[in-house]
Scaffold this motif. Structure first.
Motif, PDB file in Angstrom:
ATOM      1  N   GLU A   1      31.153  38.476  38.522  1.00 33.61           N
ATOM      2  CA  GLU A   1      32.302  39.669  38.599  1.00 33.61           C
ATOM      3  C   GLU A   1      33.696  39.273  39.001  1.00 33.61           C
ATOM      4  N   ILE A   2      34.304  38.567  38.070  1.00 30.98           N
ATOM      5  CA  ILE A   2      35.526  37.728  38.290  1.00 30.98           C
ATOM      6  C   ILE A   2      36.639  38.640  37.754  1.00 30.98           C
ATOM      7  N   ASN A   3      37.839  38.893  38.605  1.00 27.06           N
ATOM      8  CA  ASN A   3      38.973  39.653  38.007  1.00 27.06           C
ATOM      9  C   ASN A   3      39.979  38.571  37.921  1.00 27.06           C
ATOM     10  N   SER A   4      40.950  38.622  36.834  1.00 22.57           N
ATOM     11  CA  SER A   4      41.937  37.803  36.840  1.00 22.57           C
ATOM     12  C   SER A   4      43.331  38.630  36.923  1.00 22.57           C
ATOM     13  N   LYS A   5      44.269  37.754  37.372  1.00 18.56           N
ATOM     14  CA  LYS A   5      45.580  38.441  37.772  1.00 18.56           C
ATOM     15  C   LYS A   5      46.524  37.499  37.172  1.00 18.56           C
ATOM     16  N   VAL A   6      47.624  37.979  36.763  1.00 21.26           N
ATOM     17  CA  VAL A   6      48.929  37.177  36.483  1.00 21.26           C
ATOM     18  C   VAL A   6      49.950  37.578  37.600  1.00 21.26           C
ATOM     19  N   ILE A   7      50.551  36.329  38.152  1.00 23.79           N
ATOM     20  CA  ILE A   7      51.339  36.466  39.374  1.00 23.79           C
ATOM     21  C   ILE A   7      52.736  35.801  39.069  1.00 23.79           C
ATOM     22  N   VAL A   8      53.784  36.614  39.143  1.00 23.29           N
ATOM     23  CA  VAL A   8      55.039  35.948  38.607  1.00 23.29           C
ATOM     24  C   VAL A   8      55.956  35.950  39.814  1.00 23.29           C
ATOM     25  N   SER A   9      56.970  34.787  40.171  1.00 19.36           N
ATOM     26  CA  SER A   9      57.676  34.802  41.072  1.00 19.36           C
ATOM     27  C   SER A   9      58.979  35.552  40.769  1.00 19.36           C
TER      28      SER A   9
ATOM     29  N   ASP B   1      58.093  30.846  37.874  1.00 16.08           N
ATOM     30  CA  ASP B   1      56.670  30.494  38.145  1.00 16.08           C
ATOM     31  C   ASP B   1      55.623  31.553  37.750  1.00 16.08           C
ATOM     32  N   PHE B   2      54.581  31.096  36.875  1.00 20.26           N
ATOM     33  CA  PHE B   2      53.785  32.095  36.580  1.00 20.26           C
ATOM     34  C   PHE B   2      52.086  31.477  36.966  1.00 20.26           C
ATOM     35  N   LEU B   3      51.302  32.211  37.455  1.00 28.41           N
ATOM     36  CA  LEU B   3      50.080  31.702  37.894  1.00 28.41           C
ATOM     37  C   LEU B   3      49.129  32.746  37.200  1.00 28.41           C
ATOM     38  N   LEU B   4      47.903  32.300  36.823  1.00 26.83           N
ATOM     39  CA  LEU B   4      46.713  32.913  36.368  1.00 26.83           C
ATOM     40  C   LEU B   4      45.742  32.797  37.232  1.00 26.83           C
ATOM     41  N   MET B   5      45.437  33.736  38.232  1.00 23.07           N
ATOM     42  CA  MET B   5      44.400  33.605  39.216  1.00 23.07           C
ATOM     43  C   MET B   5      43.162  34.351  38.920  1.00 23.07           C
ATOM     44  N   ASN B   6      42.022  33.719  39.229  1.00 23.83           N
ATOM     45  CA  ASN B   6      40.578  34.257  39.174  1.00 23.83           C
ATOM     46  C   ASN B   6      40.276  34.451  40.652  1.00 23.83           C
ATOM     47  N   GLU B   7      39.774  35.571  40.678  1.00 20.11           N
ATOM     48  CA  GLU B   7      38.981  35.952  42.196  1.00 20.11           C
ATOM     49  C   GLU B   7      37.978  37.047  42.042  1.00 20.11           C
TER      50      GLU B   7
ATOM     51  N   VAL C   1      34.554  33.208  44.525  1.00 21.67           N
ATOM     52  CA  VAL C   1      35.410  32.285  44.083  1.00 21.67           C
ATOM     53  C   VAL C   1      36.922  32.728  44.051  1.00 21.67           C
ATOM     54  N   ASP C   2      37.812  32.057  44.199  1.00 22.58           N
ATOM     55  CA  ASP C   2      39.104  32.095  44.334  1.00 22.58           C
ATOM     56  C   ASP C   2      39.970  30.924  43.728  1.00 22.58           C
ATOM     57  N   TYR C   3      40.709  31.054  42.509  1.00 19.29           N
ATOM     58  CA  TYR C   3      41.217  29.992  42.260  1.00 19.29           C
ATOM     59  C   TYR C   3      42.343  30.020  41.208  1.00 19.29           C
TER      60      TYR C   3
END
Length: 81
Positions: A27-35, A40-46, A54-56
């Motif tokens: 059960e992993i959720n993905s998020k896009v984080i933008v500064s 800066d753009f991040l694709l995070m999974n948690e 898991v959190d990366y």
């Protein structure tokens, strides 16, 4: 729209597409984080993979002055029992 803004929009759309894909295991959720400055753009999974938390960060895209955008593909973060 200038070229830099076009790149920012394209990066956001691509990362949002990948974030919308269902994760195959756990059960992993993905998020896009933008500064705030949109350089800066991040694709995070948690979430949970079985009994493990898991959190990366999977992808980091960074805008550099005079260099354009640099993408780093990562799989770093926390795996907890």
């Amino acid at each position: 729209m200038d070229k830099l803004e076009e790149y920012r929009e394209l990066i956001y759309k691509i990362l949002s597409y990948y974030a919308s894909l269902p994760y195959r295991y756990g059960e992993i959720n993905s998020k896009v984080i933008v500064s705030q400055d949109r350089n800066d753009f991040l694709l995070m999974n948690e979430g949970w993979e079985g009994q493990r938390r898991v959190d990366y960060c999977l992808i980091h895209v960074e805008g550099k002055v005079n260099f354009g955008f640099i993408m780093t593909v990562l799989k770093t973060g926390l795996l907890m029992n």
